[in-house]
Design a protein around this motif. Structure first.
Motif, PDB file in Angstrom:
ATOM      1  N   THR A 179     -32.992 -10.786  34.070  1.00 53.82           N
ATOM      2  CA  THR A 179     -32.613  -9.522  33.282  1.00 53.82           C
ATOM      3  C   THR A 179     -31.993 -10.213  32.394  1.00 53.82           C
ATOM      4  OG1 THR A 179     -30.674  -9.575  34.928  1.00 53.82           O
ATOM      5  CG2 THR A 179     -32.711  -8.308  35.652  1.00 53.82           C
TER       6      THR A 179
ATOM      7  N   PRO B 198     -29.169  -9.315  30.285  1.00 52.39           N
ATOM      8  CA  PRO B 198     -28.315  -8.734  30.204  1.00 52.39           C
ATOM      9  C   PRO B 198     -27.864  -7.102  29.696  1.00 52.39           C
ATOM     10  CG  PRO B 198     -27.625 -11.012  29.139  1.00 52.39           C
ATOM     11  CD  PRO B 198     -28.830 -11.145  30.046  1.00 52.39           C
TER      12      PRO B 198
ATOM     13  N   ARG C 167     -30.554  -4.600  30.559  1.00 56.74           N
ATOM     14  CA  ARG C 167     -31.126  -5.102  31.837  1.00 56.74           C
ATOM     15  C   ARG C 167     -32.199  -5.158  32.532  1.00 56.74           C
ATOM     16  NH1 ARG C 167     -27.754  -7.768  33.786  1.00 56.74           N
ATOM     17  NH2 ARG C 167     -27.752  -6.825  35.706  1.00 56.74           N
ATOM     18  N   ASP C 168     -33.399  -5.034  31.814  1.00 59.53           N
ATOM     19  CA  ASP C 168     -34.390  -5.556  32.024  1.00 59.53           C
ATOM     20  C   ASP C 168     -34.959  -6.735  32.301  1.00 59.53           C
ATOM     21  OD1 ASP C 168     -35.219  -2.803  31.052  1.00 59.53           O
ATOM     22  OD2 ASP C 168     -35.523  -3.329  28.922  1.00 59.53           O
ATOM     23  N   GLN C 169     -36.406  -6.686  33.387  1.00 54.57           N
ATOM     24  CA  GLN C 169     -36.449  -7.619  33.795  1.00 54.57           C
ATOM     25  C   GLN C 169     -36.591  -8.866  33.279  1.00 54.57           C
ATOM     26  OE1 GLN C 169     -38.151  -7.505  37.779  1.00 54.57           O
ATOM     27  NE2 GLN C 169     -38.683  -9.780  37.672  1.00 54.57           N
TER      28      GLN C 169
ATOM     29  N   ASN D  14     -23.046 -10.017  33.763  1.00 62.88           N
ATOM     30  CA  ASN D  14     -23.643  -9.131  34.820  1.00 62.88           C
ATOM     31  C   ASN D  14     -22.337  -8.371  35.046  1.00 62.88           C
ATOM     32  OD1 ASN D  14     -21.466 -10.473  36.344  1.00 62.88           O
ATOM     33  ND2 ASN D  14     -23.292 -12.588  36.701  1.00 62.88           N
ATOM     34  N   GLU D  15     -22.787  -7.116  36.046  1.00 61.47           N
ATOM     35  CA  GLU D  15     -21.429  -6.551  36.530  1.00 61.47           C
ATOM     36  C   GLU D  15     -20.467  -6.870  36.935  1.00 61.47           C
ATOM     37  OE1 GLU D  15     -25.375  -4.210  35.889  1.00 61.47           O
ATOM     38  OE2 GLU D  15     -24.444  -6.091  36.960  1.00 61.47           O
TER      39      GLU D  15
ATOM     40  N   GLY E   7     -21.797  -0.066  29.359  1.00 60.67           N
ATOM     41  CA  GLY E   7     -22.785  -1.013  30.852  1.00 60.67           C
ATOM     42  C   GLY E   7     -22.195  -1.880  30.051  1.00 60.67           C
ATOM     43  N   LEU E   8     -22.895  -3.364  30.172  1.00 66.22           N
ATOM     44  CA  LEU E   8     -22.161  -4.642  30.120  1.00 66.22           C
ATOM     45  C   LEU E   8     -21.781  -5.055  28.236  1.00 66.22           C
ATOM     46  CD1 LEU E   8     -24.802  -6.262  31.982  1.00 66.22           C
ATOM     47  CD2 LEU E   8     -22.669  -5.430  32.503  1.00 66.22           C
TER      48      LEU E   8
END
Length: 490
Positions: A33, A35, A38-40, A336-337, A365-366
């Motif tokens: 993804t 970051p 967050r799209d693949q 990542n989270e 978000g991130l």
């Protein structure tokens, strides 16, 4: 081959084993993804232990023939890889932004450092040499040669995936070794499969480089403990590195470990505050602080403390936060989270313990805003842990002696930096800091392909770059020649 083949838009749904792109089949998939969104981006197969076994077997089978090639033949492959890096530079830079979340300055620095070590590696086959030693036995000559270690297992991280894979892969190949590379699961393309494509196009023989993306929890132990491995080159956390080194050592493989850091930035009362803060902004916030050699603690003399905090806070608030594909962005996303949540928890714990949040400390978000903590102490969570984020705890010190004591009060010893008004004073402090690398009048994020890179204490063992890596990836072999008939006592 099209430029697209060197970007995350290419086709990556395969492993690379024994010169073949192996379809995923019924293997699990790793979703890759972006970051920032967050799209693949893509998906790659998750290698199994059987895949790791096949990769090591292919490497072992191919290594001796590769090592027997004349040096100029190996150099030709490395130079072709270097040409491909230059040809596809922009595509690689964009891939680093999209997959690894690297803003413009970080991605460019990563590419240049990877290119530099590849350029150095092209010279390695002619730099590795031997020696002739006299003998205590009449008529004997002792030859001491350096030969390849054999098969090198490389386990690389997600933060500088392209560089930290290439710094082991290119020298290992140049010196006649074969390689099995496991990139980090968040960055399997730029940290692994992209290197396979580069060296395949460069003409590397089948089996000499193998790439097995996969989760560390599934294949990490097999990567580290495989009996065909002669060296395990690992970059990552100290906790995982200790496990990897132990598994490697059980098979008498050489562990080459670059591990965690908790890097101090020491500022004395006679330092140029503006210069010290200028260094600090880069050293704390490049790549969102996700750098093993970033500043983890700012240790500042109490007479300059308030001014330093004020200037650092002002500069932190000015840094543009956003999508790393935007050329104006400085602060991109956290990978990542889990990483984000951990660093923000360190900030919360530090504030609860008495630190003052001058700026930042929150996320969208991130994206974590650059964060400055004043009133910090060495035992607060954001200071005593490797926070790996855009977080700057500022700790007061009343003397050089206390600054050094605070700097060394950690299990780590990777990098450090010192700002002082007098060079001799700075040199004394640098000498007293327990770290593998100390930078005077600068900040700790420095990596040059011809200078030894590595840490002490829990920050690792061994060195990368330049002549130092020659010693990690080759071994001495003694051949004696009895030129005159020897007389034996019986």
């Amino acid at each position: 081959m099209s430029n697209n083949a060197f970007t995350t838009d290419g086709e990556w749904n395969a492993l690379y084993i024994d010169g073949e792109w192996v379809d995923g089949g019924d293997r699990d998939e790793i979703e890759v993804t972006n970051p920032a969104t967050r799209d693949q981006i893509t998906s790659v197969p998750a290698a199994t232990e059987d895949d790791v076994n096949r990769a090591y077997e292919a490497a072992a089978a191919a290594q001796s023939e590769w090592a027997d090639r004349p040096p100029h033949k190996r150099v030709s492959v490395i130079e072709s890889a270097l040409d491909l890096l230059d040809e596809h530079r922009d595509a690689i830079l964009r891939s680093l932004a999209i997959e690894a979340g690297g803003a413009n300055a970080k991605s460019f620095a990563e590419f240049q450092t990877a290119r530099g070590i590849t350029q150095q590696a092209a010279d390695f086959p002619f730099r590795v040499g031997g020696d002739i030693k006299d003998s205590t036995i009449p008529g004997k000559e002792n030859q001491v040669k350096r030969v390849p270690m054999g098969v090198v297992g490389v386990i690389s991280p997600w933060n500088f995936p392209f560089h930290l894979s290439m710094r082991a892969v290119a020298p290992a190949l140049a010196l006649g070794n074969a390689v099995v590379l496991k990139p980090a699961s968040p960055t399997p393309v730029v940290g692994g499969l992209l290197l396979a494509r580069i060296f395949e196009e460069a003409g590397l023989p089948e089996g000499v480089l193998n790439v097995v993306p996969g989760h560390g929890s599934d294949i990490g132990d097999r990567m580290a403990s495989h009996p065909e491995a002669d060296v395990i080159a690992f970059t990552g956390s100290t906790q995982v590195g200790q496990r990897v080194a132990g598994q490697a050592a059980e098979n008498l493989a050489l562990p080459a470990m670059e591990l965690g850091g908790n890097n101090p930035h020491v500022v004395t009362e006679d330092a140029d505050v503006e210069a010290a803060v200028d260094s600090a902004v880069f050293g704390s916030f490049l790549h969102q602080g996700q750098v093993c050699i970033s500043i983890n603690r700012h240790i500042v003399h109490e007479s300059l403390y308030d001014e330093y905090v004020s200037r650092l806070t002002e500069r932190a608030e000015e840094l543009p936060v956003g999508d790393p594909t935007d050329s104006e962005t400085v602060i991109g996303p956290i990978i990542n989270e889990d990483q984000r949540d951990q660093m923000l928890e360190y900030v919360r714990e530090s504030v609860d313990a008495g630190a003052t949040l001058e700026t930042g400390g929150h996320d969208e978000g991130l994206f974590v805003k650059p964060t400055v903590l004043s009133g910090a102490t060495n035992d607060m969570a954001a200071a005593c842990n490797e926070h790996f984020g855009p977080i700057a705890p500022v700790i007061p010190a009343e003397s050089d002696e206390e600054a050094v004591e605070l700097a060394n009060d950690t299990e780590y010893g990777l990098a450090a930096s010192v700002h002082a008004g007098d060079l001799g004073r700075a040199q004394d402090i640098a000498d007293a800091i327990d770290a593998g690398m100390v930078h005077i009048g600068d900040q700790p994020i420095n990596d040059e392909p011809h200078v030894p890179f590595g840490g002490v204490k829990a920050s690792g063992m061994g060195r990368y770059n330049g002549d130092a890596i020659l010693g990690e990836l080759t071994q001495e072999k003694w051949i004696s020649v009895q030129r005159e008939r020897r007389q034996y006592p019986f």
